[in-house]
Design a protein around this motif. Structure first.
Motif, PDB file in Angstrom:
ATOM      1  N   TYR A 117       0.822  -1.192   0.000  1.00  0.00           N
ATOM      2  CA  TYR A 117       0.000   0.000   0.000  1.00  0.00           C
ATOM      3  C   TYR A 117       0.863   1.252   0.000  1.00  0.00           C
ATOM      4  O   TYR A 117       1.874   1.327   0.690  1.00  0.00           O
ATOM      5  CB  TYR A 117      -0.891   0.021   1.247  1.00  0.00           C
ATOM      6  N   PRO A 151      -2.715   2.571  -3.845  1.00  0.00           N
ATOM      7  CA  PRO A 151      -3.187   1.788  -2.702  1.00  0.00           C
ATOM      8  C   PRO A 151      -3.131   0.271  -2.910  1.00  0.00           C
ATOM      9  O   PRO A 151      -3.231  -0.469  -1.940  1.00  0.00           O
ATOM     10  CB  PRO A 151      -4.618   2.269  -2.503  1.00  0.00           C
ATOM     11  N   ARG A 190      -9.073   0.559   3.994  1.00  0.00           N
ATOM     12  CA  ARG A 190      -7.938   1.387   3.628  1.00  0.00           C
ATOM     13  C   ARG A 190      -7.178   1.963   4.833  1.00  0.00           C
ATOM     14  O   ARG A 190      -5.951   1.945   4.872  1.00  0.00           O
ATOM     15  CB  ARG A 190      -8.441   2.524   2.738  1.00  0.00           C
ATOM     16  N   GLU A 250       0.009   5.786  -0.438  1.00  0.00           N
ATOM     17  CA  GLU A 250      -1.037   6.793  -0.653  1.00  0.00           C
ATOM     18  C   GLU A 250      -1.360   6.916  -2.145  1.00  0.00           C
ATOM     19  O   GLU A 250      -2.511   7.006  -2.549  1.00  0.00           O
ATOM     20  CB  GLU A 250      -0.576   8.154  -0.128  1.00  0.00           C
ATOM     21  N   ASN A 279      -3.415   1.224   5.639  1.00  0.00           N
ATOM     22  CA  ASN A 279      -2.545   2.395   5.668  1.00  0.00           C
ATOM     23  C   ASN A 279      -1.752   2.450   6.976  1.00  0.00           C
ATOM     24  O   ASN A 279      -0.533   2.622   6.978  1.00  0.00           O
ATOM     25  CB  ASN A 279      -3.414   3.655   5.513  1.00  0.00           C
ATOM     26  N   TYR A 310       2.190   2.018   7.383  1.00  0.00           N
ATOM     27  CA  TYR A 310       2.950   3.132   7.921  1.00  0.00           C
ATOM     28  C   TYR A 310       3.807   2.676   9.100  1.00  0.00           C
ATOM     29  O   TYR A 310       4.979   3.058   9.220  1.00  0.00           O
ATOM     30  CB  TYR A 310       2.012   4.264   8.355  1.00  0.00           C
TER      31      TYR A 310
END
Lengths: 319, 319
Positions: B49, B54, B254, B51, B258, B262
């Protein structure tokens, strides 16, 4: 002398309202200076925990580096200390004291940390946590999990709550068997209280079917276990054999100390120990105080030499 | 074929109620068999993934070992896989999907996971989390913390709630300045709603001053970040460069993907990536199915060869 976030945030305010000068000291540096002082100089300060001996004191010693300090306040910082005033924040977690206080104040109405700890003391986490035994009906020996291991913190809550709501909605309609509904493995229906007065229970009313004591114990376990695991993993990554726990979260509370000790022992297969301090909440304050004192301001060992050196001892007694 | 805890717990029940034979397969083994199949055989299955992209798909490949599988259901299991059917549970955490579902059902009244995720989508965690900037008024650059970093999940709640209660209790009595009370760094009083009708607010009523969306986002972040950090640390300890995330918690959502991505990127300084699967919730089921099939029951690459081998493709299409 002031340290911590407040020393910066409230700098102007404190000067203005209290009419004093404020000497701001870096938080991490003060923490470490304070801790080093306690570890190396103070007898009956550092201790390990076991069921049979809840406060087994360590002798003060000088060969202390490197070590890991886990400081638990609202959040958690993990600091690798390699030498005097030589340190690095290697990690931490946002799941700390603030998380426990915040969630428990919402969920149980407790108004102080002491109230929360007293609640936790009386609680049974198995009422809200899903244990390995709840899932498998037995140990899952193949992968080394005991039936009493917590598989999911608060893992029983969602299912029990949904069930109570379904019962309230059905209110005498379809029976569970007709609906093809298998009973939850984790929730004898008797312990979930249906709410027959409302079709869609309000969020505020439903937490009342779980008890504040059980919720408090579950969350205390979850937060403490989690910190223990991350601390252990960080100590492995950075080759640190000694792990000290400090900060206002611990507060000499037996269950917290027990859980953190257990987590370190469990994850390290008994190879590592958790060390605690009697003055865990004062590391930073003592460090800030020490930083501004001339070197050798106190007298080493003065606590034991009760008949001598009275004149020199003022500083040390002040702590 | 059945796997997972329920295959053992409900073995008798399923046979009796449904009148079928039940072949029970070990959960971890099925998970791994299913995952290996997806990774090695299925195109457009594994993705990373970012930004901007995705769903960046990885090509299926055969040199997959060793890797770490992080399976997130009610609880979290982390499994080191060294070769086909060669694996070991190296860790896990009880803070998983069950924790999120349980706490959010108590705190927000949401009744499904989808509702919780939709709430989280609209929320602002800074309303309940204490950020580094809330504590220091700025970055804490010396130790590498940005002002937007979450210092304490739910760290604003306790203070804001206590303040609202104090206001309700004082109701026009002592002003804060008279009492020597410094305003909280994190709570403009306007956003905490006092409850003037009761001296001791009921626990049930007080959560209403915090909003379900913000609470949901905060907890989703907390749980996902925590899993990401522990997964990273376990991958370091066991020298595993590839980390796959699976299990029903992710659900293609998502924000969850995300946050996990991260966390892995953050903790590894960009050296490691989180890998996800389109069929994350079906690893065990597919593994159980595959385990009872003769070897080479399907045809490799049959998905692309659209004009040929129709007779052989039944099994593969069945998945």
């Amino acid at each position: 002398m002031a340290t911590g976030g407040g020393a910066f945030k409230f700098y102007d305010k404190i000067r203005e309202v209290l009419g004093v000068d404020v000497l701001r000291e870096d938080e991490m540096e003060c923490l470490i200076i304070g801790l080093d002082f306690f570890i190396t100089e103070i007898p009956r300060e550092v201790f390990t925990y076991s069921e049979t001996d809840p406060m087994q004191f360590e002798e003060p010693r000088s060969d202390i580096y490197p070590y890991l300090l886990v400081n638990i306040g609202s959040g958690v910082s993990m600091i690798k200390v390699s030498g005097p005033r030589e340190f690095q924040r290697v990690g931490g977690t946002s799941l700390g004291g603030g998380t426990l206080w915040g969630l428990l104040s919402l969920l149980t109405g407790a108004r102080t940390f002491d109230e929360m700890l007293a609640n936790a003391e009386r609680g049974d986490n198995a009422k809200v946590d899903m244990l390995v035994g709840d899932i498998y009906g037995t140990d899952y020996g193949k992968i080394g999990l005991k039936s009493s291991t917590i598989a999911s913190s608060f893992g029983k809550v969602f299912r029990m709550k949904r069930e109570a709501e379904r019962e309230a909605e059905d209110s005498g309609g379809l029976s569970k068997n007709d609906a093809g509904f298998l009973p939850s493995p984790t929730s004898p229906t008797s312990s979930a209280e249906p709410n027959p007065t409302s079709e869609v229970p309000e969020p505020e009313s439903s937490s009342s079917s779980f008890n504040a004591e059980d919720i408090s114990r579950s969350l205390l376990y979850a937060i403490s276990n989690n910190i223990g695991q991350i601390a252990y993993l960080q100590s492995e990554k950075h080759n640190l054999s000694t792990i000290y726990f400090g900060g206002s979260f611990i507060r000499g509370h037996r269950q917290t100390i027990n859980t953190l000790s257990y987590a370190i022992k469990f994850w390290s297969d008994g190879a590592k120990k958790a060390y605690f301090l009697r003055h865990e909440g004062f590391l930073g304050a003592v460090g800030a105080f020490l930083k501004r004192q001339p070197r050798n301001w106190g007298r080493r060992g003065s606590l034991e030499e009760s008949g001598s050196g009275v004149g020199d001892r003022k500083g040390a007694d002040g702590i």
